[in-house]
Write a protein that holds these residues in place. Sequence first.
Motif, mmCIF file in Angstrom:
data_model
loop_
_atom_site.group_PDB
_atom_site.id
_atom_site.type_symbol
_atom_site.label_atom_id
_atom_site.label_comp_id
_atom_site.label_asym_id
_atom_site.label_seq_id
_atom_site.Cartn_x
_atom_site.Cartn_y
_atom_site.Cartn_z
ATOM 1 N N PHE A 61 -10.370 -0.745 -7.563
ATOM 2 C CA PHE A 61 -11.138 0.077 -6.977
ATOM 3 C C PHE A 61 -11.198 0.448 -5.503
ATOM 4 O O PHE A 61 -11.344 1.589 -5.051
ATOM 5 N N PRO A 62 -11.014 -0.507 -4.689
ATOM 6 C CA PRO A 62 -10.879 -0.322 -3.221
ATOM 7 C C PRO A 62 -9.586 0.436 -3.129
ATOM 8 O O PRO A 62 -9.673 1.249 -2.171
ATOM 9 N N LEU A 63 -8.514 0.166 -3.688
ATOM 10 C CA LEU A 63 -7.060 1.007 -3.530
ATOM 11 C C LEU A 63 -7.325 2.191 -4.032
ATOM 12 O O LEU A 63 -6.843 3.205 -3.524
ATOM 13 N N LEU A 64 -8.238 2.528 -5.114
ATOM 14 C CA LEU A 64 -8.420 3.718 -5.469
ATOM 15 C C LEU A 64 -8.728 4.603 -4.409
ATOM 16 O O LEU A 64 -8.451 5.803 -4.071
ATOM 17 N N ASP B 69 -8.638 8.112 1.252
ATOM 18 C CA ASP B 69 -9.050 8.156 2.480
ATOM 19 C C ASP B 69 -8.227 7.386 3.384
ATOM 20 O O ASP B 69 -8.671 5.953 3.025
ATOM 21 N N HIS B 70 -7.745 7.411 4.337
ATOM 22 C CA HIS B 70 -7.000 6.680 4.996
ATOM 23 C C HIS B 70 -7.851 5.821 5.946
ATOM 24 O O HIS B 70 -7.401 4.463 6.709
ATOM 25 N N ARG B 71 -9.195 5.912 6.080
ATOM 26 C CA ARG B 71 -10.242 4.989 6.756
ATOM 27 C C ARG B 71 -10.382 3.704 6.195
ATOM 28 O O ARG B 71 -10.930 2.884 6.795
ATOM 29 N N VAL B 72 -10.174 3.697 4.781
ATOM 30 C CA VAL B 72 -10.777 2.573 3.966
ATOM 31 C C VAL B 72 -9.781 1.185 4.163
ATOM 32 O O VAL B 72 -8.630 1.364 4.296
ATOM 33 N N ASP B 73 -10.686 0.207 4.609
ATOM 34 C CA ASP B 73 -9.891 -1.351 4.424
ATOM 35 C C ASP B 73 -10.312 -1.918 3.214
ATOM 36 O O ASP B 73 -11.630 -1.517 2.921
ATOM 37 N N CYS C 297 1.009 -1.279 0.044
ATOM 38 C CA CYS C 297 -0.062 0.039 -0.050
ATOM 39 C C CYS C 297 0.702 1.199 0.095
ATOM 40 O O CYS C 297 0.465 2.222 -0.530
ATOM 41 N N SER C 298 2.025 1.328 0.697
ATOM 42 C CA SER C 298 2.743 2.511 0.875
ATOM 43 C C SER C 298 3.191 2.806 -0.530
ATOM 44 O O SER C 298 3.709 4.101 -1.011
ATOM 45 N N ILE C 299 3.632 1.846 -1.404
ATOM 46 C CA ILE C 299 4.014 2.338 -2.692
ATOM 47 C C ILE C 299 2.799 2.498 -3.649
ATOM 48 O O ILE C 299 2.915 3.299 -4.273
ATOM 49 N N VAL C 300 1.699 1.638 -3.715
ATOM 50 C CA VAL C 300 0.717 1.728 -4.534
ATOM 51 C C VAL C 300 -0.219 3.011 -4.481
ATOM 52 O O VAL C 300 -0.404 3.773 -5.174
ATOM 53 N N LEU C 301 -0.410 3.393 -3.127
ATOM 54 C CA LEU C 301 -1.168 4.387 -2.836
ATOM 55 C C LEU C 301 -0.774 5.667 -3.464
ATOM 56 O O LEU C 301 -1.415 6.388 -4.025
ATOM 57 N N ASP D 243 -16.282 11.767 1.902
ATOM 58 C CA ASP D 243 -16.474 12.738 3.047
ATOM 59 C C ASP D 243 -17.929 12.577 3.568
ATOM 60 O O ASP D 243 -18.015 12.928 4.649
ATOM 61 N N GLY D 244 -18.848 12.115 2.871
ATOM 62 C CA GLY D 244 -20.171 12.235 3.285
ATOM 63 C C GLY D 244 -20.244 10.805 4.202
ATOM 64 O O GLY D 244 -21.341 10.799 4.854
#
Length: 294
Positions: free
Chosen positions: A210-213, A218-222, A166-170, A192-193
């Motif tokens: 799409f999840p990684l996008l 947003d850092h909250r996403v898993d 993730c550190s590379i991809v994001l 944000d909503g």
Amino acid sequence: MLDDLIDEVYTELNEKLEESYHGISKLRKYLKDNHTDPFPICRKPIAEADIKYEQRDFELVEAIKELIEIAEKSANISDNVFLTELIRFCEWIGYEENTAYIFLLRDALLPYIYYQSKNRKNIYPWLLGRKTLTMLSGKEYVDDEIRASIFKALEFGDCCNYEDFCSIVLSDIRVALKQYPEMENCLTELLDGIKETRIIVIESGCSGTFPLLLKSLDHRVDVRMFTTYPYLLDIYSDKIYSPKYEKNRLFETLYSQDLYFQFSNISDGHFFVRKCRDRYVKEKSLAEIKAVLK
């Protein structure tokens, strides 16, 4: 995987491999010499291009609500055994407080309906696919540019685990997004909503584009996916329900998920769809939904 791509009308990789060094022929010969066959492909029963859709738009959440109401009254229940595994996938995902669940349609329509049937809150159906990104960016196949970040990280990065990956991809995805400010702004506003402290993004698989996008914004996403490609199993690890990549097509080719809704528009934070007019597809879709509701 190559047969899968052909069935999805992505032929370029097959053609290049065969032209370069007879790659496909060699793979088939290797399997034959070892007395085995490729996994059978679960082919789409009907192509989307052959189906007629209504010419007016329906807001997605309302359209799903109406679909559930019709399915509840339907007499037919699908006997597709894979639906049982789909429900186990939903149970594996679970449900926690202060967590929002984004279901990426079309492939996660039935899991969303399952959660809806349990009266769960903070669940969001987002019709976020290739057509949506094309509309937002004004460029076809822009998702391939996002996906390229994944392959780049695998090939050139030092990815031993999900965090390194993730550190590379994001960061790479964020750079790519700067070319498409309208798309970036729209997705950011959607995220944000959501006010929960954690966001789980759910899809069938396989690369997690799409999840990684969304995670890049947003850092909250898993992430939670049904399966992934064999070469990504170690990376996604416990974020994957099943290591059996060959089952992905069973997930994706269910009538209700694959053919019933067609993306039409996105406006003011709402997704809009057109409904299928094909009677056979409607009946199959309602039967699948009825099975999930039962």
